[in-house]
Motif scaffolding. Sequence first.
Motif, short mmCIF file in Angstrom:
data_model
loop_
_atom_site.label_atom_id
_atom_site.label_comp_id
_atom_site.label_asym_id
_atom_site.label_seq_id
_atom_site.Cartn_x
_atom_site.Cartn_y
_atom_site.Cartn_z
N ALA A 181 33.84 97.96 47.36
CA ALA A 181 33.06 98.18 47.86
C ALA A 181 31.91 98.95 46.61
CB ALA A 181 32.88 99.02 48.78
N VAL A 182 31.83 99.81 45.67
CA VAL A 182 30.98 100.34 44.67
C VAL A 182 30.40 98.71 43.95
CG1 VAL A 182 30.54 101.38 42.09
CG2 VAL A 182 31.63 102.19 44.68
N LEU A 183 31.69 98.04 43.56
CA LEU A 183 30.73 96.70 43.30
C LEU A 183 30.78 96.17 43.62
CD1 LEU A 183 34.38 96.15 40.97
CD2 LEU A 183 32.27 97.22 40.05
N ALA A 184 30.66 96.01 45.03
CA ALA A 184 30.12 95.33 45.15
C ALA A 184 28.48 95.02 45.47
CB ALA A 184 30.48 94.97 47.06
N GLU A 185 28.50 96.84 45.16
CA GLU A 185 26.38 97.39 45.60
C GLU A 185 25.94 97.00 44.55
OE1 GLU A 185 25.12 97.95 47.48
OE2 GLU A 185 23.02 99.53 46.72
N ALA A 186 26.60 96.98 43.15
CA ALA A 186 26.01 97.28 42.41
C ALA A 186 25.64 95.51 42.02
CB ALA A 186 27.42 97.20 41.21
N ALA A 187 26.97 94.32 42.51
CA ALA A 187 26.49 93.66 42.61
C ALA A 187 24.70 92.73 43.04
CB ALA A 187 27.66 92.02 43.04
N ARG A 188 24.64 93.87 44.20
CA ARG A 188 23.63 93.28 44.84
C ARG A 188 22.14 94.10 44.28
NH1 ARG A 188 19.90 95.81 47.75
NH2 ARG A 188 20.91 97.89 47.25
N GLN A 189 22.82 94.95 43.76
CA GLN A 189 20.92 95.65 43.10
C GLN A 189 21.15 94.75 41.69
OE1 GLN A 189 21.84 99.52 42.09
NE2 GLN A 189 22.42 100.36 43.98
N ALA A 190 22.04 93.91 40.89
CA ALA A 190 21.90 93.22 39.94
C ALA A 190 20.91 92.25 40.12
CB ALA A 190 22.98 93.14 39.42
N LEU A 191 21.19 91.11 41.63
CA LEU A 191 20.66 89.91 41.93
C LEU A 191 19.17 90.60 42.55
CD1 LEU A 191 23.79 88.43 43.89
CD2 LEU A 191 22.99 87.65 42.38
N ALA A 192 18.93 92.39 42.78
CA ALA A 192 17.83 92.12 43.19
C ALA A 192 16.71 92.48 42.24
CB ALA A 192 17.72 93.54 43.92
N ASP A 193 17.67 92.47 41.29
CA ASP A 193 16.69 93.04 39.74
C ASP A 193 16.19 91.39 38.95
OD1 ASP A 193 15.30 93.54 37.98
OD2 ASP A 193 16.98 95.46 37.07
N PRO A 194 14.91 91.57 38.86
CA PRO A 194 14.54 90.02 38.60
C PRO A 194 14.63 89.70 36.77
CG PRO A 194 13.21 90.81 39.46
CD PRO A 194 13.90 91.62 40.19
N GLU A 195 14.86 91.31 36.21
CA GLU A 195 14.93 91.72 34.94
C GLU A 195 16.45 91.63 34.52
OE1 GLU A 195 12.12 92.20 33.29
OE2 GLU A 195 10.60 91.51 35.24
N GLN A 196 17.03 91.73 35.33
CA GLN A 196 18.98 91.56 34.90
C GLN A 196 19.34 90.77 33.71
OE1 GLN A 196 21.63 93.16 35.24
NE2 GLN A 196 20.29 94.99 36.41
N ALA A 197 19.82 90.37 32.99
CA ALA A 197 19.67 89.90 31.28
C ALA A 197 21.13 89.28 31.77
CB ALA A 197 20.22 90.96 30.19
N THR A 198 21.24 87.70 31.99
CA THR A 198 22.78 86.65 32.03
C THR A 198 23.80 87.78 32.23
OG1 THR A 198 20.66 85.25 31.28
CG2 THR A 198 22.80 84.49 31.61
N SER A 199 23.81 88.28 30.45
CA SER A 199 24.50 88.61 29.96
C SER A 199 25.29 89.86 30.57
CB SER A 199 24.58 89.37 28.80
OG SER A 199 24.00 90.41 28.59
N ASP A 200 24.24 90.81 31.85
CA ASP A 200 24.45 91.70 32.50
C ASP A 200 25.14 91.01 33.83
OD1 ASP A 200 23.70 93.16 30.79
OD2 ASP A 200 21.28 94.08 31.11
N ILE A 201 24.33 90.16 34.26
CA ILE A 201 24.75 88.94 35.35
C ILE A 201 26.11 88.52 35.57
CG2 ILE A 201 24.30 87.07 37.00
CD1 ILE A 201 22.39 89.30 37.36
N ARG A 202 26.81 87.85 34.54
CA ARG A 202 27.90 88.12 34.11
C ARG A 202 28.93 89.48 34.30
NH1 ARG A 202 27.55 85.82 29.22
NH2 ARG A 202 26.49 83.84 29.57
N ASP A 203 28.65 90.18 33.61
CA ASP A 203 29.80 91.63 33.28
C ASP A 203 29.27 91.70 34.39
OD1 ASP A 203 29.90 91.33 29.85
OD2 ASP A 203 27.95 93.09 30.28
N CYS A 204 28.78 91.50 35.62
CA CYS A 204 29.01 92.49 36.63
C CYS A 204 29.80 91.43 37.51
CB CYS A 204 27.74 92.58 37.50
SG CYS A 204 27.26 93.31 38.94
N ARG A 205 29.65 90.27 37.14
CA ARG A 205 30.47 89.48 38.03
C ARG A 205 31.67 89.50 37.48
NH1 ARG A 205 30.95 83.75 35.90
NH2 ARG A 205 31.49 85.03 33.96
N ASP A 206 31.73 89.67 35.84
CA ASP A 206 33.46 89.23 35.49
C ASP A 206 34.31 90.51 36.70
OD1 ASP A 206 33.52 86.89 34.26
OD2 ASP A 206 32.53 88.63 31.96
#
Lengths: 424, 179
Positions: free
Chosen positions: B83-108
Amino acid sequence: MTATRLHGHLSSDAVGLADTAWMPGTDPAERDNPSSGFIRRMRDLYPVEEEIDRALTRKMERRAGPAYQRVTIGMIDACLGAMLHDKGVREIHTRNHRWMTGGVSKIQLAFDLSWQDESGPRDERMVIRMDPSEGSNATSRQREFDVLAHVRGHLPVPEVFWVDPDGRWFPEPALVYAFAEGVAKPSRGNELKVSGIGTYFPPALRTPLAEQFISHLARLHSLAVDPARLASFTLPPLGTAESAVLQLNRAARIWDEDRFEDSPVIEVALSWLRENAPALDHCSINHGDYRSGNFLFDENAARITTWLDWERCFIGDRHRDLAWTTQLSVGNFSGRDGSFLVCGLVPFDEFVDRYSHASGLEVDRRRLDYYRILNAAQVYASVSASAGRVVRLGKTHQDIVLVHVQAVGAMVMDELRELLERAA
Amino acid sequence: MDRVDTALRGISKSLRDAVLPAVDPADPLAQDQLGLVVRYVDFLRDRIDLLHGRERAELRYQAGIAAILLELAPEASAAGCLAVLAEAARQALADPEQATSDIRDCRDQLGTATTKALRELGRTGKARAIRHAVLARSRTRITRERLWFQPLGFDQMQADPAQLRPLLQHDPTYATKNP
């Protein structure tokens, strides 16, 4: 009766997926530089055949070592000379060396060799087949040597001469066998294909090659197994699921040892496979990679001259081979009205009927489906996880080939999804 | 102004026009590998503008799997972490400034948590329901990946390459739930 020559202890609950208290994480260093504890856990979680355990453990113990260094013809010649000298072979002369292409995972050098043995002077065209520092398949050269010696006379295979199973003389384990004449794919229509995957055969070649393709497989699967001559193999017991579980453990272990990223589809596949492992009814020698691209043929005579690449061979359920041979990714849709042809040669139903007739062995569609799922999971682990890890660490002589092979992963996963949706 | 596309075009042409003819014809390993290098450079040039979108799509997929697990098995020991990580994913996807590597880390991180939960739940009475839901959720993701690699020539799928871009932006089957 229990399986012999097995690392660890197998039970009905031994697939290894139950231990959720520990599993590898996403830290690349955990797999790039595995600790002895990591290696031990993999061995304990996933019991496999003793010889396979040796190959996989060797892979992990050497993973943190240096990247692949280009091997020269001179180096291989020196290694060959030292090995043959120690084996008592005299008056050795090599010439006409040439690198070979076509395989995905092994280094292959063709050359001519003359030497002296008890029968007098010998002169043969030869091939050295050697592992790179780490390949996309961690397999055993000893097993390849044993099975080639065993099936020769029953199937067209090259004569094997010498093996260096542990890299005592060569930089890595190596096999020396006779060069075989023939081509792996027709001279036209396959310009963009890698390693025989999806080979196209013109209609005039299909009928004669399909006949041999099927009869060779039927002969292999009905061949008597001689444990004394196949000492590097585990003979799984009949009437149990151990044959399936050994293959499943191998795939699951590779997935956990090599992967970069998690896959929910692979996880549900492994879970389903653990629940549904079928019993063995007949011990067959399985080639392990029986498909177009792994036989050579004379294009003019339409005759299969040699079966190659036995590195994934094992003794167990024939449905593993049958499922492998009939998977979508090694066939194509060049049949009438775009219909699917097994290995580009023969429609599926015709393949099954002719195989059953030639071998006298039943083809059980449920077991075929089981091994299709297992094979797809295993192929995905190999092309996605292992190939990627090897490229990341620069471990082979042809990393760019493995980069391309990873593109097969999505196609294989789609096949896996479809199969699971039907079965689950 | 970014010139990566132009650079890759130049690399490909140099390899084809200048390097390939100079490679020893008696070295088939070198000939074959150079051809594959050129093909991959061309593939990369075709895909480079889509790499960030692909990482976002992968994170969206893992978040979808996490949602399935939280819905079907809220009692799983990994549910809190998921649940915590899913919320972090939601926030990352909502933030257009997130770097590709941050998105990848979140996914991992989310992927590891879903794997742990799937291994736990794969031995329970809910395994079958979860299996079906995971497979259904994975359809679009797999189609997207097949389309992604189509230019490399292995896949015989009959599909319009133009289908890729929409699938990077959302999963049409679950469009209303996508961040």
